[in-house]
Scaffold this active site. Sequence first.
Site, PDB file in Angstrom:
ATOM      1  N   CYS B  57       1.000  -1.525  -0.230  1.00  0.00           N
ATOM      2  CA  CYS B  57       0.109  -0.396   0.163  1.00  0.00           C
ATOM      3  C   CYS B  57       1.077   1.401  -0.029  1.00  0.00           C
ATOM      4  CB  CYS B  57      -0.840   0.229   1.410  1.00  0.00           C
ATOM      5  SG  CYS B  57      -2.049  -2.266   0.912  1.00  0.00           S
ATOM      6  N   CYS B 180     -13.220   0.611   7.362  1.00  0.00           N
ATOM      7  CA  CYS B 180     -12.487   0.268   6.640  1.00  0.00           C
ATOM      8  C   CYS B 180     -12.691   0.926   5.737  1.00  0.00           C
ATOM      9  CB  CYS B 180     -12.514  -0.943   6.596  1.00  0.00           C
ATOM     10  SG  CYS B 180     -13.370  -2.062   8.241  1.00  0.00           S
ATOM     11  N   LYS B 302     -10.463   6.763   3.465  1.00  0.00           N
ATOM     12  CA  LYS B 302     -11.524   5.737   4.329  1.00  0.00           C
ATOM     13  C   LYS B 302     -12.738   6.052   3.223  1.00  0.00           C
ATOM     14  CE  LYS B 302     -14.883   4.587   6.806  1.00  0.00           C
ATOM     15  NZ  LYS B 302     -15.150   4.318   5.540  1.00  0.00           N
ATOM     16  N   HIS B 306      -9.030   3.585  -2.345  1.00  0.00           N
ATOM     17  CA  HIS B 306      -7.377   3.141  -1.162  1.00  0.00           C
ATOM     18  C   HIS B 306      -7.445   2.776  -2.632  1.00  0.00           C
ATOM     19  CE1 HIS B 306      -3.840   1.432   0.406  1.00  0.00           C
ATOM     20  NE2 HIS B 306      -4.163   0.723   1.075  1.00  0.00           N
TER      21      HIS B 306
END
Lengths: 471, 360
Positions: B57, B180, B302, B306
């Site tokens: 990431c 998440c 959020k 992502h």
Amino acid sequence: MSRSILAASRVHPIWQAGPIRVESPDEDAFTLSVGALSLLAPQFRPAGARRLHRLHLVGAYAAESDWAFSEALGIPHLEVRHHPLTSQGLWGALAAAAHDDAPAGREAVVTAEVAAAGREGRPERQAGAAGFLLGPEAGLAVLRHGYRGTTPGRGPSMKGAVLEWLEAVGVSAPGAGLEVVFGTDELAGRWQSVWEEVAPVAAVTSPWYAAEPATEASMLRAASGLWELARRLRTSQSGLIAEVHAGRIGYAGFRLDGPVRWRGQWGPLPPGEVLPTSTSSERKADLGALSQGAYVPHPRYLENLPSRWRLEAERCGHCDTLTFPIAGRCSVCGRSDGLRREPLARDGLEVQAVTTIASGAQPTEFDPVVAAAGSYDVLIAGLGASVRGTFQVTDAAPGQVRIGDRVRLALRRLYPMEGEWRYGLKAVPDRNPPAPSSTTRRRRPSEAPRGRRASLRGRGAATARRRPAAR
Amino acid sequence: MERALASVDRGLDPERVEELYLATLGFSGWQLGNSSAIAVEELGRPGLPSVRVENACASGGYALRMAVDAVASGRRDLVLVVGVEKMTDVSNARRRYWLGVSGDTEWERLAGLTFAGVYGLMAARYAAEYGPVREALSEVAVKNHANGALNPNAHFQKGVSREQATNAPTVAAPLGLYDCCPVSDGAAALLVAAPSVAHEYTDSPVYVVGSGAGSDALAIQARASMTRIDASRRAADEAFRRAPFDRKQVQLLEVHDCFTIAELLALEDLGMTPRGTAGRLTLSGATRIGGRLPVNPDGGLKAKGHPIGATGVSQAYEVFLQLRGQAGARQVGGAERALTHNVGGSGASAAVHLFSVSAT
């Protein structure tokens, strides 16, 4: 050195079969057997005179058992022998283990089975394992044993059969003190009359397997009979196991030459204790499937086994740092010489963090766990003062474990990969965390009524099922 | 890439680009190898040197770092950084597989964890060490959703209430659905130019004045603490070491809030607030747009989303807009100094960059 035969056993009614697919929990013959043997582990050592040098496996074990037990117990070059999954197989294995010339150390017999049980229309599954430690100084002698089928309608007379069994254990004129474990699935009342006529003073009991729900598991029946008998025998006393089941007649005579020590428990779970339903798939198709992800190549998996199965860490001889999992070098000073393997304690571990993985947050290889249980817990536990490990929780409903709780680790199935099961340690909530050693309470010897004739289908069964045996 | 090139104030001839860094995990496995070759083809510059940068990431943050190094070393004058991830065009099962590939395979994954579970463990431990954290986690979600609603490029453009966030279904306890980040598609591109040539293209460049990176053990069981991400601290320490301003002078942060707990940890790891106080800081409103220290004005991972490889690049894009006063409804007033923070795995790698409207 103790002169003893030790036995470790457990039987769990582990899951409802019913209309659901044939699935198993994360226990199988291998993990159940390792669990039973680990209860005996304090009595043998990887090396020296008390080394376990031969393991007799009674039942259906996967091919990898030939090396996997050696790895799980941490005993190099453990010799493995296989015996058939019958009462005869168990008695034969015990006789071989007790009588073999075994100067190198001890022998153990282990058996495990996962089988159907229960009443018609209300099927259950039962699973259990029993381990017996024998060897040169074993307390249990196997006198004789036999097993045969009978042509329907042409078996020996009941009286003739009982006399034959008594002769086999050297009791021609039945006297006091003979312990008998007898199980039958037919004509129980008539058999009881015959026992009363031929051997009026013998203590005949019928273990739990004779009670409802009857189990189809022949090994569980056999092991439970042996458990019951050995628990009742006194030193220098003879005992007899006989069973008449599905047209077959078998018997084995034993003599107890020393005190018996027990670990574990045999019988259904105590009231209120619930084991989870299926946590992994046993379908053949899944075994062949390539799990998506969590791919650990087989050689790497094998390399990890000392830590993954036995919780071994490495202690640095230079800076005293403990490194887990083992890496072949110290995690602080980086040196690879002077490392010492050190098995870490597997119970009384403190939970440092815990999460409940809900449906959708699991890796795909754990889909069967979520399908069966809805969710599962994963925790990080302290392994000694300085290292931690990450473990899935088993044998507990999700969401029950809290930070600060104590858990123990048990070897269980993880998931299938490339045609075989991968195993690893999982965390089991410790309902009875070990007390400080100075105040450890010893369980009092079982105070079973002795020498009393129990009904073949009645009270004897009930007491054997409920009483944890620890002597 | 096209939009980035077209956005240059005074225009830019694509032939001037000298190298391309492509940040992508390769989610779904499609063209896992040599994907940078496709990027330069798409750019219409098949001869351009290019490389795929993969650090889970944190790929985007590391690609930026490599571009900055290429320019700062004098080897290049103009470099293109592209981050991209296409995550929604695979089946659910395959997606869940790919969501876990950057975590520790041998221990965490075999215990049944993906990142939600790992951050769930960190959140549980954080609460055990510093007290209840639920309200602060929900506030992170509320704030970032509110910011996302102001960002036309955000995945979620809808606010959530504190109650919705708190009562959402569990994903990995104590984390719920609104804790998440989503699974998103996205791409971002940056042009990194040497200061000596930047003024050929614009009068108001944004300067990269600090770059830091750090790493740690992949599995959290092996880290010094479960409530810190030391890789972030190391990256920040390096970034600030030669920067023209210190932590107190940062006016705006883009941090890696893949889970709400991660935003709290980031504020502490980056040294913006003492250990155990990020929740209080968040609940005070200080991290909202208009607060003392705005965090994730673009909605963060959020709410903005992502898309793995794109994330670190898009953080720098947001800072570029903010420092040039081009962030529209979500503009942080008077922002001149900003920080981006991009984490790989659950903290195995981190990249931190510092930005300023002036070179010194």
